[in-house]
Design an enzyme around this catalytic site. Sequence first.
Site, PDB file in Angstrom:
ATOM      1  N   ARG A  81       0.813  -1.207   0.000  1.00 53.66           N
ATOM      2  CA  ARG A  81       0.000   0.000   0.000  1.00 53.66           C
ATOM      3  C   ARG A  81       0.851   1.263   0.000  1.00 53.66           C
ATOM      4  O   ARG A  81       0.411   2.320  -0.463  1.00 53.66           O
ATOM      5  CB  ARG A  81      -0.934  -0.016   1.215  1.00 53.66           C
ATOM      6  CG  ARG A  81      -1.829   1.196   1.351  1.00 53.66           C
ATOM      7  CD  ARG A  81      -3.021   0.940   2.266  1.00 53.66           C
ATOM      8  NE  ARG A  81      -2.683   0.183   3.454  1.00 53.66           N
ATOM      9  CZ  ARG A  81      -2.142   0.697   4.562  1.00 53.66           C
ATOM     10  NH1 ARG A  81      -1.843   1.984   4.606  1.00 53.66           N
ATOM     11  NH2 ARG A  81      -1.879  -0.069   5.604  1.00 53.66           N
ATOM     12  N   TYR A 134     -13.499  22.517  -9.139  1.00 55.72           N
ATOM     13  CA  TYR A 134     -14.127  21.277  -9.589  1.00 55.72           C
ATOM     14  C   TYR A 134     -15.220  20.904  -8.587  1.00 55.72           C
ATOM     15  O   TYR A 134     -15.005  20.930  -7.376  1.00 55.72           O
ATOM     16  CB  TYR A 134     -12.979  20.269  -9.625  1.00 55.72           C
ATOM     17  CG  TYR A 134     -13.207  18.813  -9.821  1.00 55.72           C
ATOM     18  CD1 TYR A 134     -13.833  18.325 -10.965  1.00 55.72           C
ATOM     19  CD2 TYR A 134     -12.708  17.907  -8.889  1.00 55.72           C
ATOM     20  CE1 TYR A 134     -13.968  16.958 -11.149  1.00 55.72           C
ATOM     21  CE2 TYR A 134     -12.829  16.552  -9.074  1.00 55.72           C
ATOM     22  CZ  TYR A 134     -13.472  16.076 -10.198  1.00 55.72           C
ATOM     23  OH  TYR A 134     -13.604  14.725 -10.380  1.00 55.72           O
ATOM     24  N   ASP A 194      -4.533  22.750  -8.447  1.00 55.43           N
ATOM     25  CA  ASP A 194      -4.958  21.703  -9.367  1.00 55.43           C
ATOM     26  C   ASP A 194      -4.363  22.073 -10.722  1.00 55.43           C
ATOM     27  O   ASP A 194      -4.811  23.017 -11.375  1.00 55.43           O
ATOM     28  CB  ASP A 194      -6.486  21.646  -9.429  1.00 55.43           C
ATOM     29  CG  ASP A 194      -6.988  20.527 -10.341  1.00 55.43           C
ATOM     30  OD1 ASP A 194      -6.253  20.112 -11.248  1.00 55.43           O
ATOM     31  OD2 ASP A 194      -8.140  20.089 -10.159  1.00 55.43           O
ATOM     32  N   LYS A 242      -6.468  11.945 -16.556  1.00 54.80           N
ATOM     33  CA  LYS A 242      -6.685  12.713 -17.779  1.00 54.80           C
ATOM     34  C   LYS A 242      -5.468  12.638 -18.691  1.00 54.80           C
ATOM     35  O   LYS A 242      -5.244  11.625 -19.324  1.00 54.80           O
ATOM     36  CB  LYS A 242      -7.112  14.120 -17.397  1.00 54.80           C
ATOM     37  CG  LYS A 242      -8.453  14.072 -16.621  1.00 54.80           C
ATOM     38  CD  LYS A 242      -8.931  15.400 -16.166  1.00 54.80           C
ATOM     39  CE  LYS A 242     -10.342  15.317 -15.601  1.00 54.80           C
ATOM     40  NZ  LYS A 242     -10.464  14.526 -14.362  1.00 54.80           N
TER      41      LYS A 242
END
Length: 389
Positions: free
Chosen positions: A54, A107, A179, A203
Amino acid sequence: MKKETRILHAGSHPERFHGAVNPPVYHVSTVLHPSVAAMETSGKTPFEGMRYGRFGTPTTFALEEAVAELEGGHRSVATSSGLAGITGALMAFLKAGDHLLMVDTAYFPTRKFCDDVLSGLGVETTYYDPLIGGGITALMRPNTKVVFTESPGSLTFEVQDVPAIAMAAHAGGAIVMMDNTWGALTFQPFAKGVDISIQAATKYIVGHADAMLGVITAATPDLWLKVKSSVAAFGHSPGAEEMYLGLRGLRTLPVRLRQHAATALRLARWLEGRPEVDRVLYPPLESDPGHDLWKRDFSGACGLFGVILKPAPKAAVDAMLDGFDHFKLGFSWGGFESLVIPTTGHSIIRTASDWAPAGPSLRFHAGLEDADDLQDDLERGLERLGRGG
């Protein structure tokens, strides 16, 4: 080396993997230690090397190293989505009693996290006008810990004066997050005063619409450790295949971005001249209000832009959108495919700045299809709009 060359080799270490050009995909949960002493030693620096799946694997580390080098930061932390990157970064620096300044163009899931989750944890959020620049000083409080930016806004495309905001935020003792998904490779956040840069790697980094991934990059070792500790505590852990797909996409990012941007600019210029269009929202256009800031701070663009139509009935707009051959209706962006969504209504929420478009608003992503085909698709769509449905 130029960025286009560096991106082909960043995070790649063939000498570690028997000469393999691409780092292997490590499917790992348990990591074995040769002795109790070795296990105890690894516990003192749990985020260095392999301790538990992890926390990262060589596949993870390769992508994180590459993104950090390309953004100009110290180190990166991979997460399972772009939203996980945003929330993981915010949670690393905010606690009960703190104050957050969040850009009003945020966003929508970011806004929901602030309003629903952070508020419940005792963190107050103030939304601010994206065009505030250095005037953000007036909103700073003694307990303001984070100023969050997004430039351009991913629905309405306002370009922020990030250096001016960063200077004011630092003077008030806050860190600056950004961002940077639209900027991808074209905005160097740490050279502009940003402390924490976040990309929805889903993206442009992945680039093929087939993986969910986020990356947080920190400017300094101390900031990186805070982010890594927070992300680990919340259990954010991207899958092995997703990490590999991020690395695969990263290698072709410069050439894809150039094509996306060239097509978007051509379409944006063409749309500006159409009688059905009130305004095109794309900072590389000379007519865009954010053009000068974009030209100052960015070295390029991408394929995402907005369009405000002249007043038209919903049925006509729906007919335009439903009939496209290449601009498919779908959320996200940054893949090879062209997309469109209507943004009028609930998609755009403003509480600190004005947003009153003349007519229906749309968001387009120019994919990698031939530009002539995309323009023809738009022309047929505008004809359907003109027929009223």
